[in-house]
Design an enzyme around this catalytic site. Structure first.
Site, PDB file in Angstrom:
ATOM      1  N   ASP A 158     -26.644  83.874  78.955  1.00 17.77           N
ATOM      2  CA  ASP A 158     -26.869  83.307  80.286  1.00 17.77           C
ATOM      3  C   ASP A 158     -28.249  83.638  80.832  1.00 17.77           C
ATOM      4  O   ASP A 158     -28.860  82.841  81.550  1.00 17.77           O
ATOM      5  CB  ASP A 158     -25.798  83.802  81.262  1.00 17.77           C
ATOM      6  CG  ASP A 158     -24.461  83.097  81.069  1.00 17.77           C
ATOM      7  OD1 ASP A 158     -24.362  82.256  80.154  1.00 17.77           O
ATOM      8  OD2 ASP A 158     -23.517  83.397  81.825  1.00 17.77           O
ATOM      9  N   LYS A 181     -11.268  87.136  74.345  1.00 17.76           N
ATOM     10  CA  LYS A 181     -10.499  88.070  75.178  1.00 17.76           C
ATOM     11  C   LYS A 181     -11.320  88.385  76.420  1.00 17.76           C
ATOM     12  O   LYS A 181     -12.213  89.228  76.392  1.00 17.76           O
ATOM     13  CB  LYS A 181     -10.172  89.356  74.424  1.00 17.76           C
ATOM     14  CG  LYS A 181      -9.331  90.326  75.259  1.00 17.76           C
ATOM     15  CD  LYS A 181      -9.133  91.650  74.554  1.00 17.76           C
ATOM     16  CE  LYS A 181      -8.318  92.593  75.425  1.00 17.76           C
ATOM     17  NZ  LYS A 181      -8.993  92.930  76.702  1.00 17.76           N
ATOM     18  N   SER A 209     -13.942  90.900  73.644  1.00 13.86           N
ATOM     19  CA  SER A 209     -14.003  91.745  74.833  1.00 13.86           C
ATOM     20  C   SER A 209     -15.432  92.196  75.156  1.00 13.86           C
ATOM     21  O   SER A 209     -16.253  91.385  75.567  1.00 13.86           O
ATOM     22  CB  SER A 209     -13.061  92.935  74.651  1.00 13.86           C
ATOM     23  OG  SER A 209     -12.733  93.499  75.878  1.00 13.86           O
TER      24      SER A 209
END
Length: 454
Positions: free
Chosen positions: A317, A331, A306
């Site tokens: 990224d 998740k 999460s």
């Protein structure tokens, strides 16, 4: 995963009548135009035949089930069934579960210290929380809890299992656990305790490498991290940072955003997509960045879920950190808490998380840039004879005198720091690799950040 802004009460109403046998499709002669319009609207929105089936089953259970069950209990069962059939994270939160959820996000609750999920009817340990009865007893991420106090968990909902594990500090509970491919069950007896989760833990390692362990994302996690980073930079030098998110089950979304914001000064951090326009959110970095130039390694594993995956995915990224370890839990869904009363709520999955490069985390997780399985460091000692061992060898004219006090002080300081690290690094191969990587980066291009340099 609980976005902070979604913890505010969301008021909504459910307009539904169960009196269909009196004529739900057509209104009688005494119906007003408003009633006819309302009935027509209701008929267009709700599947009337399915609702008839529901009321028929409801009445059969009331009249024919072997034991008498009151209407409230039956309705509770129906709501739980609807939600638990959707996905592993949607749930009907009654008083105890609702209170537990609020306590968990605040970082203080009573119980064993295990973050769990439901898988194939069993309770799967996502991660034990640091310094809790579960972690101290040896419960591991990936374990399956088979029984609680000798009663099978098969058939229990996730909230029911969690409720049984919670209890008064000092009380005991026995667990049977299945681990990996082992045939025999492992037995544990744990004593419940008041769980106070320390969100951020820090340590300075050799080579001026900072180590930050985030155990769970709570309301003040971002502020605690920034405070630690500012202290390090004000006190001296920082060549790199290890951000340890292993076995971190997640927590508050805003805290994850704050952590990423400490390392990047612009761009998207995370965004969500769902059917409801209100569930579509977008979070971007601000210029309030305290560690924009420090090399960062993020450690993750299968227990990182999460909010941990949001942080790792965003830094990956943006090419702001090297991700080391094993693939994370996966998740990537958003749960909104919709209060029904003061003591109950619906936790409903309403959206999915996406990283800045439009990657969904759901059921995929974050794949590390450098895959490193966990193990202990076991160096193989070899003895080589060197030139200096040979009798009559020539001396080195560039070596400084042994009595150089400043050199001895420097060496002693570094040796003490490395000695402090050695025990931890030998037991933790993933941390050892992260530390080695940052030492190499600092040797090639030392950052040396301090307060005066900004």
């Amino acid at each position: 995963m609980l976005p902070k802004h979604l913890l505010r009460p969301i008021l909504f109403s459910l307009g539904c009548t169960l009196a269909f046998q009196a004529g739900a499709e057509t209104a009688d002669d005494t119906s007003t135009p408003e009633q006819v319009k309302a009935a027509t609207t209701l008929q267009g929105q709700l599947p009337l035949q399915e609702l008839r089936n529901f009321t028929e089953i409801f009445e059969r259970i009331r009249s024919a089930y072997v034991e008498e069950i009151d209407d409230k209990t039956l309705f509770d069962y129906a709501i739980k069934g609807m939600l638990t059939s959707l996905d592993p994270h949607s749930a009907y939160l009654q008083e105890d579960a609702f209170t537990d959820l609020q306590e968990t996000t605040s970082g203080k609750f009573g119980g064993l210290g295990i973050e769990v999920g439901m898988e194939n009817g069993l309770i799967r340990v996502i991660t034990p929380i640091d310094d809790t009865p579960a972690e101290k007893a040896g419960i591991r991420a990936g374990d399956f809890i088979v029984t609680l106090d000798d009663e099978p968990v098969m058939g229990l909902t996730l909230s029911e299992a969690v409720e049984r594990m919670r209890g008064e500090p000092g009380s005991k509970i026995s667990l049977e656990v299945r681990r990996g491919d082992e045939n025999e069950l492992l037995s544990f007896t744990l004593e419940r305790a008041e769980i106070k989760v320390a969100s951020v833990r820090t340590e300075m390692m050799s080579g001026d490498i900072g180590y930050v362990r985030i155990t769970q994302f709570q309301e003040h996690t971002g502020a605690e991290l920034k405070k630690a980073l500012q202290k390090w930079t004000e006190d001296g030098q920082l060549n790199g940072l290890i951000l340890d998110l292993r076995n971190n089950p997640g927590g508050v979304l805003d805290a994850a955003v704050d952590v990423v914001d400490a390392f990047i000064s612009s761009g998207v951090i995370v965004y969500t997509k769902g059917r409801n326009p209100q569930s579509e959110l977008r979070f971007e970095a601000t210029a309030d960045t305290v560690a924009g130039d420090i090399p960062v390694v993020v450690l993750i594993n299968g227990g990182s879920a999460s909010a941990s995956e949001i942080v790792a995915g965003a830094l990956q990224d943006h090419k702001r950190a090297v991700i080391v370890g094993t693939q994370s839990f996966g998740k990537g869904s958003v749960q909104s808490v919709l209060p029904l009363t003061e003591t109950s709520a619906v936790k409903l999955t309403t959206a999915r998380y996406f990283t800045p490069n439009d990657r969904s985390i759901q059921a995929q997780g974050i794949v590390p840039d450098i895959l490193v399985e966990q193990s202990e460091v076991t160096p193989y000692e070899e003895r080589y004879y060197k030139e200096s061992d040979l009798p009559g060898h020539l001396s080195n004219p560039t070596v400084k005198a042994k009595n150089d006090v400043s050199e001895k002080t420097s060496v002693t300081k570094e040796s003490a720091s490395e000695k402090k690290d050695s025990g931890l690094l030998k037991k933790d191969f993933q941390l050892y690799e992260a530390h080695t990587l940052l030492r190499g980066v600092s040797i090639l291009s030392p950052v040396r950040v301090n307060a005066s340099e900004g």
